[in-house]
Design a protein around this motif. Structure first.
Motif, PDB file in Angstrom:
ATOM      1  N   SER A  51      57.383  29.652  52.761  1.00  0.00           N
ATOM      2  CA  SER A  51      57.479  28.206  52.956  1.00  0.00           C
ATOM      3  C   SER A  51      58.588  27.694  52.050  1.00  0.00           C
ATOM      4  O   SER A  51      58.846  28.261  50.984  1.00  0.00           O
ATOM      5  N   HIS A  52      59.229  26.626  52.475  1.00  0.00           N
ATOM      6  CA  HIS A  52      60.392  26.103  51.750  1.00  0.00           C
ATOM      7  C   HIS A  52      60.265  24.592  51.694  1.00  0.00           C
ATOM      8  O   HIS A  52      60.175  23.928  52.727  1.00  0.00           O
ATOM      9  N   ALA A  53      60.229  24.035  50.482  1.00  0.00           N
ATOM     10  CA  ALA A  53      59.950  22.612  50.292  1.00  0.00           C
ATOM     11  C   ALA A  53      61.201  21.877  49.848  1.00  0.00           C
ATOM     12  O   ALA A  53      61.272  21.340  48.731  1.00  0.00           O
ATOM     13  N   ALA A  54      62.212  21.814  50.714  1.00  0.00           N
ATOM     14  CA  ALA A  54      63.505  21.260  50.337  1.00  0.00           C
ATOM     15  C   ALA A  54      63.413  19.788  49.944  1.00  0.00           C
ATOM     16  O   ALA A  54      63.933  19.381  48.898  1.00  0.00           O
ATOM     17  N   GLU A  55      62.760  18.988  50.760  1.00  0.00           N
ATOM     18  CA  GLU A  55      62.733  17.543  50.487  1.00  0.00           C
ATOM     19  C   GLU A  55      61.952  17.238  49.214  1.00  0.00           C
ATOM     20  O   GLU A  55      62.363  16.403  48.404  1.00  0.00           O
ATOM     21  N   ALA A  56      60.817  17.904  49.027  1.00  0.00           N
ATOM     22  CA  ALA A  56      60.037  17.688  47.802  1.00  0.00           C
ATOM     23  C   ALA A  56      60.823  18.139  46.577  1.00  0.00           C
ATOM     24  O   ALA A  56      60.770  17.493  45.520  1.00  0.00           O
ATOM     25  N   ALA A  57      61.569  19.235  46.706  1.00  0.00           N
ATOM     26  CA  ALA A  57      62.370  19.720  45.578  1.00  0.00           C
ATOM     27  C   ALA A  57      63.483  18.737  45.239  1.00  0.00           C
ATOM     28  O   ALA A  57      63.761  18.477  44.055  1.00  0.00           O
ATOM     29  N   LEU A  58      64.131  18.184  46.255  1.00  0.00           N
ATOM     30  CA  LEU A  58      65.183  17.188  45.999  1.00  0.00           C
ATOM     31  C   LEU A  58      64.617  15.942  45.334  1.00  0.00           C
ATOM     32  O   LEU A  58      65.234  15.379  44.416  1.00  0.00           O
ATOM     33  N   ALA A  59      63.443  15.511  45.760  1.00  0.00           N
ATOM     34  CA  ALA A  59      62.824  14.335  45.148  1.00  0.00           C
ATOM     35  C   ALA A  59      62.503  14.599  43.683  1.00  0.00           C
ATOM     36  O   ALA A  59      62.724  13.736  42.810  1.00  0.00           O
ATOM     37  N   GLN A  60      61.990  15.788  43.397  1.00  0.00           N
ATOM     38  CA  GLN A  60      61.699  16.130  42.001  1.00  0.00           C
ATOM     39  C   GLN A  60      62.980  16.217  41.186  1.00  0.00           C
ATOM     40  O   GLN A  60      63.028  15.786  40.025  1.00  0.00           O
ATOM     41  N   ILE A  78      63.105  27.357  41.299  1.00  0.00           N
ATOM     42  CA  ILE A  78      62.483  28.673  41.238  1.00  0.00           C
ATOM     43  C   ILE A  78      61.781  28.970  42.568  1.00  0.00           C
ATOM     44  O   ILE A  78      61.337  28.069  43.274  1.00  0.00           O
ATOM     45  N   GLY A  79      61.696  30.250  42.887  1.00  0.00           N
ATOM     46  CA  GLY A  79      60.854  30.709  43.981  1.00  0.00           C
ATOM     47  C   GLY A  79      59.578  31.294  43.399  1.00  0.00           C
ATOM     48  O   GLY A  79      59.597  31.905  42.327  1.00  0.00           O
ATOM     49  N   VAL A  80      58.471  31.097  44.092  1.00  0.00           N
ATOM     50  CA  VAL A  80      57.166  31.559  43.610  1.00  0.00           C
ATOM     51  C   VAL A  80      56.569  32.521  44.630  1.00  0.00           C
ATOM     52  O   VAL A  80      56.381  32.166  45.801  1.00  0.00           O
ATOM     53  N   LYS A  81      56.299  33.727  44.221  1.00  0.00           N
ATOM     54  CA  LYS A  81      55.692  34.733  45.095  1.00  0.00           C
ATOM     55  C   LYS A  81      54.408  34.188  45.704  1.00  0.00           C
ATOM     56  O   LYS A  81      53.593  33.562  45.016  1.00  0.00           O
ATOM     57  N   ASP A  82      54.199  34.460  46.968  1.00  0.00           N
ATOM     58  CA  ASP A  82      53.051  33.907  47.684  1.00  0.00           C
ATOM     59  C   ASP A  82      51.748  34.608  47.331  1.00  0.00           C
ATOM     60  O   ASP A  82      50.870  34.787  48.166  1.00  0.00           O
ATOM     61  N   LEU A  83      51.635  35.024  46.096  1.00  0.00           N
ATOM     62  CA  LEU A  83      50.388  35.543  45.536  1.00  0.00           C
ATOM     63  C   LEU A  83      49.819  34.532  44.546  1.00  0.00           C
ATOM     64  O   LEU A  83      48.664  34.637  44.142  1.00  0.00           O
ATOM     65  N   GLY A 117      59.932  21.945  33.245  1.00  0.00           N
ATOM     66  CA  GLY A 117      60.996  21.309  34.009  1.00  0.00           C
ATOM     67  C   GLY A 117      61.457  22.045  35.245  1.00  0.00           C
ATOM     68  O   GLY A 117      62.393  21.591  35.906  1.00  0.00           O
ATOM     69  N   ALA A 118      60.823  23.167  35.591  1.00  0.00           N
ATOM     70  CA  ALA A 118      61.245  23.916  36.770  1.00  0.00           C
ATOM     71  C   ALA A 118      60.888  23.164  38.045  1.00  0.00           C
ATOM     72  O   ALA A 118      59.905  22.410  38.097  1.00  0.00           O
ATOM     73  N   ILE A 119      61.678  23.392  39.077  1.00  0.00           N
ATOM     74  CA  ILE A 119      61.462  22.799  40.396  1.00  0.00           C
ATOM     75  C   ILE A 119      61.083  23.922  41.352  1.00  0.00           C
ATOM     76  O   ILE A 119      61.873  24.845  41.584  1.00  0.00           O
ATOM     77  N   VAL A 120      59.868  23.865  41.907  1.00  0.00           N
ATOM     78  CA  VAL A 120      59.428  24.894  42.845  1.00  0.00           C
ATOM     79  C   VAL A 120      60.075  24.615  44.195  1.00  0.00           C
ATOM     80  O   VAL A 120      59.769  23.625  44.859  1.00  0.00           O
ATOM     81  N   LEU A 121      60.978  25.515  44.603  1.00  0.00           N
ATOM     82  CA  LEU A 121      61.693  25.338  45.859  1.00  0.00           C
ATOM     83  C   LEU A 121      60.885  25.859  47.041  1.00  0.00           C
ATOM     84  O   LEU A 121      61.124  25.460  48.184  1.00  0.00           O
ATOM     85  N   GLY A 122      59.921  26.728  46.781  1.00  0.00           N
ATOM     86  CA  GLY A 122      59.071  27.229  47.849  1.00  0.00           C
ATOM     87  C   GLY A 122      58.362  28.500  47.456  1.00  0.00           C
ATOM     88  O   GLY A 122      58.436  28.945  46.306  1.00  0.00           O
ATOM     89  N   LYS A 123      57.652  29.083  48.443  1.00  0.00           N
ATOM     90  CA  LYS A 123      56.893  30.310  48.240  1.00  0.00           C
ATOM     91  C   LYS A 123      57.640  31.471  48.898  1.00  0.00           C
ATOM     92  O   LYS A 123      58.046  31.395  50.053  1.00  0.00           O
TER      93      LYS A 123
END
Length: 433
Positions: A51-60, A78-83, A117-123
């Protein structure tokens, strides 16, 4: 943003970007936008993201740009492993059983990154429950080849420039091998250095959280936050380490190119001033990889009890085969296996008596053709012992795919391992130029 500028920003290492972000010479929004543009260009072929959360990441990112500095990861995508459970994003653990699952909370490691301060860009894609059944991710260097596993999406996303940092886990070789196959830096810290709360468990005595980046400084930055260990970022005090060339009992399983790469790196480091010694492992290590495999199977049987008892039809055949093997291992056999690991651990003072780090293969060779995740042989022993392990890319093999080496330190020597790794990285990069 011009395509040339986006290309440049997306290629920054995390440590380079962090310095610019901390000085307010780079906006978080510009960096996130550059990563999104790289994602749009590379993701159709690489398929690194669940999954990729582009709009939420830009807002953050915009909120961070408008406010005070949050911490050492301020503005870094950052990318977060889907575990990992991740608030606001699905957490499927690589299984159809959890296709609709979404946790309302962050895993502890993710929460620590966000607080810094990291921005989660997706899983990013994981194999099924971090085992061997692959996901859709392809190797960024050649999509016909595997990216490795189980942290396949994290390694591939960093290698493809879609994100500068990503979280992974390792039970057998799930950080070191995908880092090797994708040609990025991967770091598995000492066992239990980073909290595992909120992560789908596979093997309780083996699972370890780690990181992917483009340099040793990158993985030191990310893991220092997750481990609440700021000293891990102090890498500028390390001189030439004493290096033990360790071919391991599994040397014959390394490809000729992997063997040549290790020997050549050892020679280059010796010329650069490292004290180089040959290290032969005690006999307790001869079967340690198979002991690790048995422990992992037994603990997976326990950790996946609900899935195997109530959702067996949704499990892949490779995972069902692993669980069938596990069913033949009883409590007493597992306790004996743990004693064999303890016996090998007791010999570690001898292994490191004349060296600070072991220089050893990361994988059997280049990434294999097809999507099988590859052989974890060269990491199993170090995972069983809970030792810090660092993969450094060093070149390419005959197929034009990445090759590298693994540095292994004594338990708890994470800072020394990172410092020694940065010295090795610097010497090998300098000799390339």
């Amino acid at each position: 943003m011009s395509s040339a500028l986006a290309q440049d920003l997306a290629s920054l290492s995390a440590s380079q970007a962090a310095r610019l972000l901390q000085a307010r010479e780079l906006s978080a929004e510009a960096l996130v936008q550059a990563c999104i543009e790289r994602y749009q260009a590379r993701e159709p072929a690489v398929r690194a993201w669940r999954s990729h959360a582009a709009e939420a990441a830009l807002a953050q990112a915009r909120a961070l740009d408008a406010g005070p500095l949050r911490g050492p990861l301020h503005g870094l995508p950052i990318g977060v492993k889907d575990l990992f459970d991740t608030r606001g994003l699905p957490s499927g653990y690589g299984s159809p059983i959890y296709a609709e699952h979404q946790s309302g909370h962050d895993a502890a490691a993710v929460a620590l990154c966000r607080a810094a301060g990291a921005i989660v860009l997706g899983k990013t894609v994981t194999t099924e429950f971090a085992t061997f059944h692959p996901g859709p991710t392809r190797n960024p260097h050649n999509p016909a080849h595997t990216p490795g596993g189980s942290s396949s999406g994290s390694a591939a996303a960093v290698a493809a420039g879609m994100v500068p940092l990503a979280l992974g886990t390792q039970t057998a070789a799930s950080i070191i091998r995908p880092a090797a196959y994708c040609g990025v830096v991967g770091f598995k810290p000492s066992f239990a250095s980073i909290p595992r709360a909120g992560i789908k468990s596979l093997a309780e005595s083996l699972d370890t959280v780690g990181a992917f980046g483009r340099s040793v400084a990158d993985v030191a930055l990310l893991t220092s936050v997750m481990a609440s260990a700021p000293p891990w970022r102090a890498l500028d005090h390390g001189g030439a380490p004493r290096i033990g060339l360790c071919r391991t009992p599994y040397w014959e399983h390394a490809s000729p190119a992997a063997q040549q790469q290790l020997e050549a790196c050892a020679a280059r480091l010796s010329l650069a001033g490292a004290v180089l010694v040959e290290v032969s492992l005690p006999p307790e290590f001869d079967t340690l990889a198979s002991v690790h495999d048995a422990i992992m199977c037994f603990e997976a049987w326990q950790a996946l009890a609900d899935e195997r008892l109530n959702h067996a039809e949704a499990l892949s055949e490779p995972l069902q085969a692993l669980l069938r093997r596990a069913s033949a291992i009883d409590f007493e056999q597992n306790r004996y296996n743990q004693q064999r690991v303890a016996a090998a651990r007791a010999r570690l003072p001898e292994v490191f008596a004349h060296c600070d780090l072991l220089l050893t293969p990361s994988a059997c060779g280049e990434a294999e053709l097809g999507m099988a995740t590859g052989n974890p042989l060269f990491s199993r022993s170090w995972s069983a012992l809970g030792l810090p392990s660092l993969h450094l890319p060093t070149g390419t093999g005959p197929s034009g795919l990445p090759l590298g080496v693994q540095l292994v330190g004594p338990a708890g020597s994470d800072l020394a391992t990172l410092r020694g790794g940065q010295w090795v990285e610097h010497q090998l990069n300098r000799q390339k130029d």
